[in-house]
Design a protein around this motif. Structure first.
Motif, mmCIF file in Angstrom:
data_model
loop_
_atom_site.group_PDB
_atom_site.id
_atom_site.type_symbol
_atom_site.label_atom_id
_atom_site.label_comp_id
_atom_site.label_asym_id
_atom_site.label_seq_id
_atom_site.Cartn_x
_atom_site.Cartn_y
_atom_site.Cartn_z
ATOM 1 N N LYS A 282 0.833 -1.209 0.000
ATOM 2 C CA LYS A 282 0.000 0.000 0.000
ATOM 3 C C LYS A 282 0.868 1.260 0.000
ATOM 4 O O LYS A 282 0.588 2.218 -0.732
ATOM 5 N N LYS A 283 1.905 1.240 0.805
ATOM 6 C CA LYS A 283 2.804 2.395 0.870
ATOM 7 C C LYS A 283 3.537 2.576 -0.444
ATOM 8 O O LYS A 283 3.728 3.710 -0.926
ATOM 9 N N ARG A 285 2.453 1.734 -3.444
ATOM 10 C CA ARG A 285 1.520 2.263 -4.438
ATOM 11 C C ARG A 285 1.280 3.764 -4.245
ATOM 12 O O ARG A 285 1.162 4.513 -5.212
ATOM 13 N N ARG A 286 1.195 4.180 -2.970
ATOM 14 C CA ARG A 286 1.018 5.601 -2.703
ATOM 15 C C ARG A 286 2.225 6.419 -3.154
ATOM 16 O O ARG A 286 2.085 7.516 -3.727
ATOM 17 N N MET A 287 3.410 5.878 -2.934
ATOM 18 C CA MET A 287 4.630 6.571 -3.373
ATOM 19 C C MET A 287 4.705 6.636 -4.899
ATOM 20 O O MET A 287 5.200 7.621 -5.465
ATOM 21 N N LYS A 288 4.203 5.595 -5.539
ATOM 22 C CA LYS A 288 4.228 5.548 -7.002
ATOM 23 C C LYS A 288 3.293 6.561 -7.617
ATOM 24 O O LYS A 288 3.526 7.096 -8.709
ATOM 25 N N MET A 289 2.173 6.841 -6.895
ATOM 26 C CA MET A 289 1.184 7.800 -7.404
ATOM 27 C C MET A 289 1.646 9.244 -7.233
ATOM 28 O O MET A 289 1.157 10.139 -7.915
ATOM 29 N N VAL A 290 2.547 9.491 -6.316
ATOM 30 C CA VAL A 290 3.017 10.875 -6.070
ATOM 31 C C VAL A 290 3.901 11.370 -7.200
ATOM 32 O O VAL A 290 4.774 10.676 -7.670
#
Length: 290
Positions: A282-283, A285-290
């Motif tokens: 989850k972390k 994926r969030r970093m990838k979206m930034v």
């Protein structure tokens, strides 16, 4: 040969417990197994007393199974009367367990009825307690007992899979469709009770709770389809039994404890790395979206 029997018993216990454990996890009733494992103690003591002091496994298992069903009935009765689910479980299993301890202290002072043996079990000794017919050994009793429990779970859940599934996900819809929700609830709880009691002499009444909850909880993080969840939980249980045995052999530790420890380690790994629910994923994926 004993090594193979121990691993087989552990795998059978894991599979039997995992099947019913999946439904308990979905129903948010995981600790019902813990309640049953504690509250059956008075059933064991009463079976010992009414059988004239016999420590035959059949009478012990019969008394434990009866108290397991009574436990489920009392928990459900309290819940229907407005008591919260966790409070109902806590009250019933602590009260019945305390009654069992009192019975042991009052009536079995001169008897070798060890609470540690009843509650913790020792899978290493299971291969020595064999089932015999006509003087011929047919293998450990635990294999037959737990195997019968696994077969019962497969048959009952296989026959009524759709009903159990619907009652677990949407009991209101199941009732509207005419499915007797209460009947299937007690049927599932009966299977949990049988699975718990059948595992007494192998992994013990407390450690069996780990086999009911941990593989099922791990599988829950890996899939959203019930049939696959059941299959994954059984595979995880088998892996935990095999690896746990060799870990216990390597470190000269408790076999049953090592099996549950391995299951816990697998759960932690999945909790961190699961594609959908994993904390690390989850972390990432969030970093990838930034």
């Amino acid at each position: 040969m004993n090594d193979m029997w121990i691993i087989l018993i552990g795998a059978l216990v894991a599979c039997s417990c995992s099947i019913v454990g999946c439904f308990l996890v979905l129903r948010k009733m995981s600790m019902i197994g813990d309640a049953i494992s504690h509250s059956v103690l008075p059933g064991i003591v009463l079976a010992f007393l009414f059988s004239g002091g016999s420590r035959d496994s059949f009478f012990m298992m019969l008394g434990a199974a009866a108290l397991g069903l009574i436990t489920v009935f009392l928990i459900q009765m309290f819940q229907n009367s407005g008591v919260q689910s966790d409070a109902s479980i806590g009250v019933v299993f602590t009260a019945l367990f305390a009654v069992g301890v009192v019975l042991v202290s009052l009536f079995t002072r001169e008897v070798d009825l060890d609470l540690d043996c009843v509650l913790y079990g020792e899978i290493a000794y299971a291969p020595w307690d064999t089932f015999e017919i006509g003087g011929k050994s047919l293998g450990p009793r635990a294999v037959w007992g737990v195997g019968a429990s696994l077969l019962l779970n497969i048959i009952v859940i296989g026959l009524f899979y759709k009903q159990f599934k619907l009652c677990s996900f949407d009991p209101a819809l199941a009732a509207a469709l005419g499915i007797p929700v209460a009947l299937f609830h007690y049927l599932l709880m009966g299977l949990v009770s049988v699975s718990t009691v059948a595992s007494f002499e192998s992994v013990g009444a407390i450690l069996v709770v780990g086999m009911i909850i941990v593989p099922a909880a791990t599988a829950y993080l890996l899939t959203e389809k019930l049939s696959i969840m059941i299959a994954i939980s059984m595979v995880i249980g088998i892996i935990s039994s095999v690896v746990g045995y060799f870990v216990a052999y390597l470190f000269d530790a408790s076999i049953a404890g090592s099996m549950i420890t391995v299951a816990g380690a697998i759960f932690l790994l999945v909790f961190l790395l699961s594609p959908t629910h994993g904390v690390v994923m989850k972390k990432w994926r969030r970093m990838k979206m930034v």
